[in-house]
Design a protein around this motif. Structure first.
Motif, short mmCIF file in Angstrom:
data_model
loop_
_atom_site.label_atom_id
_atom_site.label_comp_id
_atom_site.label_asym_id
_atom_site.label_seq_id
_atom_site.Cartn_x
_atom_site.Cartn_y
_atom_site.Cartn_z
N GLU A 309 -7.55 -7.95 6.11
CA GLU A 309 -7.31 -6.70 5.40
C GLU A 309 -7.45 -5.50 6.34
OE1 GLU A 309 -8.36 -4.57 1.16
OE2 GLU A 309 -9.61 -6.24 1.84
N LYS A 310 -8.48 -5.52 7.18
CA LYS A 310 -8.65 -4.43 8.14
C LYS A 310 -7.57 -4.46 9.21
CE LYS A 310 -13.58 -3.74 7.36
NZ LYS A 310 -14.93 -3.66 7.94
N TRP A 311 -7.17 -5.66 9.59
CA TRP A 311 -6.13 -5.79 10.61
C TRP A 311 -4.81 -5.20 10.12
CZ3 TRP A 311 -1.75 -9.19 10.48
CH2 TRP A 311 -1.05 -9.27 11.69
N THR A 312 -4.47 -5.41 8.84
CA THR A 312 -3.23 -4.85 8.33
C THR A 312 -3.24 -3.32 8.37
OG1 THR A 312 -3.98 -4.83 6.02
CG2 THR A 312 -2.87 -6.82 6.80
N GLN A 313 -4.44 -2.73 8.31
CA GLN A 313 -4.57 -1.27 8.29
C GLN A 313 -4.78 -0.67 9.68
OE1 GLN A 313 -7.73 -0.34 5.52
NE2 GLN A 313 -6.94 -1.76 3.99
N ASN A 314 -5.08 -1.51 10.66
CA ASN A 314 -5.45 -1.03 11.99
C ASN A 314 -4.22 -0.97 12.89
OD1 ASN A 314 -6.86 -0.35 14.33
ND2 ASN A 314 -7.26 -2.51 14.84
N TRP A 315 -3.70 0.24 13.08
CA TRP A 315 -2.58 0.46 13.97
C TRP A 315 -2.93 1.59 14.93
CZ3 TRP A 315 2.44 -1.87 13.46
CH2 TRP A 315 2.56 -2.74 12.37
N ASP A 316 -2.47 1.49 16.15
CA ASP A 316 -2.59 2.60 17.08
C ASP A 316 -1.33 2.66 17.93
OD1 ASP A 316 -2.88 0.74 19.19
OD2 ASP A 316 -5.05 0.72 18.97
N ILE A 384 -1.03 -10.74 4.62
CA ILE A 384 -0.29 -10.80 5.88
C ILE A 384 1.02 -10.04 5.79
CG2 ILE A 384 0.92 -12.40 7.43
CD1 ILE A 384 -1.35 -14.44 6.79
N ARG A 385 1.70 -10.14 4.65
CA ARG A 385 3.01 -9.50 4.55
C ARG A 385 2.93 -7.98 4.55
NH1 ARG A 385 4.63 -11.17 -1.73
NH2 ARG A 385 3.23 -9.70 -2.78
N LYS A 386 1.74 -7.42 4.28
CA LYS A 386 1.61 -5.96 4.25
C LYS A 386 1.85 -5.32 5.62
CE LYS A 386 -1.57 -5.57 0.33
NZ LYS A 386 -2.84 -4.98 -0.17
N SER A 387 1.76 -6.11 6.67
CA SER A 387 2.05 -5.57 8.01
C SER A 387 3.33 -6.17 8.60
CB SER A 387 0.86 -5.83 8.95
OG SER A 387 0.54 -7.20 8.98
N PHE A 388 4.15 -6.80 7.73
CA PHE A 388 5.45 -7.33 8.15
C PHE A 388 5.28 -8.29 9.34
CE2 PHE A 388 6.22 -3.51 5.80
CZ PHE A 388 7.41 -3.70 5.12
N ALA A 389 4.25 -9.14 9.25
CA ALA A 389 3.89 -10.00 10.37
C ALA A 389 4.57 -11.37 10.30
CB ALA A 389 2.37 -10.19 10.42
N LEU A 390 5.01 -11.85 11.43
CA LEU A 390 5.48 -13.23 11.58
C LEU A 390 4.27 -14.15 11.72
CD1 LEU A 390 7.89 -15.25 12.21
CD2 LEU A 390 7.47 -14.70 14.62
N THR A 555 -3.38 1.84 -8.68
CA THR A 555 -4.35 0.82 -8.28
C THR A 555 -5.16 1.22 -7.05
OG1 THR A 555 -2.74 -0.31 -6.86
CG2 THR A 555 -2.84 -0.99 -9.19
N GLY A 556 -4.64 2.17 -6.27
CA GLY A 556 -5.27 2.55 -5.01
C GLY A 556 -5.01 1.56 -3.90
N ILE A 557 -4.18 0.57 -4.15
CA ILE A 557 -3.96 -0.52 -3.19
C ILE A 557 -2.88 -0.12 -2.18
CG2 ILE A 557 -3.07 -2.87 -2.96
CD1 ILE A 557 -4.36 -3.53 -5.62
N LEU A 558 -3.14 -0.47 -0.91
CA LEU A 558 -2.13 -0.32 0.12
C LEU A 558 -1.02 -1.34 -0.13
CD1 LEU A 558 -1.14 0.70 2.99
CD2 LEU A 558 -2.42 -1.25 3.92
N GLU A 559 0.20 -0.85 -0.25
CA GLU A 559 1.34 -1.75 -0.44
C GLU A 559 1.80 -2.32 0.90
OE1 GLU A 559 2.35 -2.87 -3.15
OE2 GLU A 559 1.96 -1.43 -4.74
N TYR A 560 1.91 -1.46 1.90
CA TYR A 560 2.28 -1.94 3.23
C TYR A 560 2.16 -0.83 4.25
CZ TYR A 560 6.90 0.04 1.94
OH TYR A 560 7.91 0.86 1.53
N ASN A 561 2.12 -1.24 5.52
CA ASN A 561 2.17 -0.37 6.70
C ASN A 561 3.38 -0.77 7.53
OD1 ASN A 561 -0.11 1.40 6.70
ND2 ASN A 561 -1.44 -0.33 7.15
N LEU A 562 4.08 0.22 8.05
CA LEU A 562 5.24 -0.10 8.88
C LEU A 562 5.46 1.01 9.90
CD1 LEU A 562 7.70 -2.00 9.31
CD2 LEU A 562 8.97 -0.50 7.77
#
Length: 612
Positions: A309-316, A384-390, A555-562
């Motif tokens: 969950e934190k990984w999907t939100q962690n971008w730099d 996993i799909r929230k960060s469009f990850a393979l 819901t306050g839920i993150l749908e995705y990051n891109l």
């Protein structure tokens, strides 16, 4: 190499009894060798580990591991040399070589290293079963502890002998799987002990936990994973067994490395006794595993779910795309003759001729795969799909590219399960084809939408069943053995998945991949969920590759990051509620927030997002 930290592990022979032994890491700089780190030998794993912080080299750097070894005739110098590669820039492609499941039938496997070198990969992934218990022509020694260390090392040395030329000059992620730990299957149950008083094999491992001493398990993990980035949360599990799940950022791609086995529940401990579980297979033909979706059972465990969950939100600014690495895939792409209740028959099944479709098979319910428990599988895929990850995995001995489905076919990401390097169990996928079945256009009949034995939705895009090749030795080449190559194009936001037989020289036969590959997908394909509606189009000024985050305000839920690689983007959403949009300039850290955004059918409506 992870960001600015260099970690290197060097495996030595059992020379720990030599007094005062010191091993040096040297770099070739300004025309001479300079010592940059020293280390002492681990007395159990017989390796040394080097760590250098604040690595700032922009080009490749020659290195050598130097050992000044005292002999009766005087000191003798030993070296292992290579190059620390230059990281690909954000605008360059990242090419990844994928390996798993290495029996010793093809030892020393020279053609694999030679053929892989032709692709010039930037990094290598060895995703488990670096050897099997019988590697070297004899079994395992489980005690006393010192003897079991040495028993492991001779198998580990053979792996290094075969593949060291692959990872001599490029970084490699190596993670152990069940056979590396002297298990047929591991359901780790948070690191508990698996009693062996009633037997070593099924009786022990079906109870969950680890059969070998925790000190031995930790030794194995250190030899294979100590060069990985530091664990996300290093807190040990039961028996003080260490963990290694982590994030690795390299060449513009963030890899989440997870441990499929360590926290997983043992099926025999959570399913009703009437299931009659043996080796993760249900022996009662009348027991319907599909009815136990809401079973209280762990797959990845809460700790790894929190990490994801934190990984999907962690971008730099260093991260352009994402992928997940693990031992096995989140579905079971395998069939057996209908009525089979365990897969021990697999090595005895006949290998068909090329083009033959084997009748009479049915999907298996092998709970060694991440297709079980189904609820845990779905929860992991939703993250996993929230960060469009393979997803990249090994373990199955059957090369496949699938797209996962949770609620609908194709609503989640793609997965590549690479071929085995050598394997004992040539698994296969010969499902019955229902009336009206639609394969992927231009692909084999056994592609398309299927449910696995647990009822999980999966879309098969390619699968390489074992077949008679006519190439000697058949025990190596008739079992769909080989490797994968995945190329991340961070500019086009696409991935090319290649799957190669180990006997094919890709220069001499560039069209020689397994049938169905290569496969091209886009980053957007890794969240295939259909949009219910769209928000207004975002138009960007003063920023390149911004991070767009979409939140459902109800819901306050993150749908995705891109990370968006264009000057405009129209976000898809999955409800008609209002949404919050956050657009972040990852170079400056500045974020623009837009609240109360309602879905709209007006394609001309735009929001101007301007950064100074």
């Amino acid at each position: 190499m992870n960001r600015n930290t260099l970690k290197l592990t060097a495996q030595l022979a059992p020379v720990e009894k030599v007094q005062g032994l010191e091993v040096l890491l040297q770099l070739h700089q300004a025309g001479k060798w300079e010592t940059v780190a020293n280390a002492t030998l681990d007395p159990e794993g017989r390796y040394v580990h080097f760590r250098i912080e604040n690595w700032d080299k922009k080009e490749q750097v020659p290195y050598r591991v130097f050992l000044d070894f005292p002999l009766k005739t005087g000191n003798s110098e030993f070296f292992y040399q290579g190059e620390i590669a230059r990281q690909p820039s954000p605008s360059e492609k990242l090419k990844v070589a994928v390996f798993s499941c290495n029996a010793d039938y093809g030892f020393p496997d020279q053609e694999v290293s030679e053929h892989v070198a032709i692709h010039r990969p930037d990094l290598a992934l060895f995703l488990g079963d670096q050897f099997y218990e019988s590697t070297g022509g004899f079994g395992i020694q489980t005690s006393p502890l010192e003897k079991s260390y040495l028993d492991y090392l001779h198998k580990w040395y053979m792996f290094g002998w075969s593949y060291r030329e692959i990872f001599r000059n490029i970084p490699a992620a190596i993670i152990p799987d069940d056979h590396d730990l002297y298990h047929g299957n591991v359901w780790g149950e948070g690191g508990k002990n698996a009693p062996t008083d009633k037997g070593w094999n099924y009786d022990a491992q079906d109870q969950g936990g680890y059969k070998m001493s925790p000190k031995w398990v930790n030794m194995v993990q250190r030899t294979q994973t100590s060069h990985l980035p530091d664990p996300f949360d290093p807190t040990p599990v039961k028996q003080d067994i260490g963990v290694y799940y982590t994030e690795w950022v390299y060449g513009g791609v963030s890899f989440a490395i997870i441990e499929d086995r360590k926290f997983k529940s043992a099926p025999k401990n959570v399913l009703p006794q009437e299931a009659k579980v043996t080796n993760g297979f249900i022996q009662n033909p009348d027991f319907d595993i599909k009815k136990y979706y809401d079973l209280e059972a762990n797959l990845l465990g809460q700790r790894q779910m929190d990490f994801l969950e934190k990984w999907t939100q962690n971008w730099d600014a260093d991260i352009r795309m994402k992928a997940v690495l693990s031992q096995t895939n989140f579905c079971t792409v395998a069939t057996l003759p209908e009525g089979s209740i365990i897969d021990s028959i697999v090595p005895r099944l006949p290998i068909p001729k090329l083009g033959e479709y084997v009748p009479g098979d049915a999907p298996t319910t092998d709970m060694d795969s991440n297709g079980w428990p189904q609820k845990g599988r779905d929860e992991a895929l939703r993250l996993i799909r929230k960060s469009f990850a393979l997803h990249i995995a090994g373990d199955q001995h059957l090369p496949s590219t699938v797209q996962y489905g949770v609620d609908e076919f194709g609503d989640s990401g793609y997965a590549f399960s690479g071929p085995a390097l050598n394997n004992f169990f040539p698994r296969r996928w010969w499902p019955k084809l229902p009336e009206g079945h639609q394969p992927i256009p231009g692909k084999a009949p056994n592609t398309g939408n299927f449910h696995d034995g647990f009822g999980n939705k999966m879309t098969i895009h390619a699968v390489a069943n074992p077949h008679q090749t006519g190439i000697f030795p058949a025990i190596v080449h008739d079992r769909s053995t080989g490797y994968g190559i995945i190329t991340f194009d961070k500019v086009k936001k696409s991935m090319e998945i290649e799957c190669w037989p180990r006997y094919v020289n890709p220069k001499e036969n560039p069209g020689g991949q397994f049938d169905g590959w290569p496969i091209q997908i886009t980053e957007a394909d890794n969240y295939g969920r259909k949009a219910l509606a769209y928000l207004d189009t975002l138009k960007f000024q003063g920023v390149d590759n911004p991070l767009v985050s979409i939140f459902d305000e109800a819901t306050g839920i993150l749908e995705y990051n891109l990370r968006v690689n264009s000057s405009s983007f129209r976000p898809k959403v999955f409800s008609n509620s209002t949404h919050r949009i956050e657009v972040k300039n990852l170079d400056s850290g500045e974020t623009k927030t837009f609240q109360g955004m309602k879905p709209s059918s007006d394609t001309d409506r735009e929001i101007l997002v301007t950064f100074a």
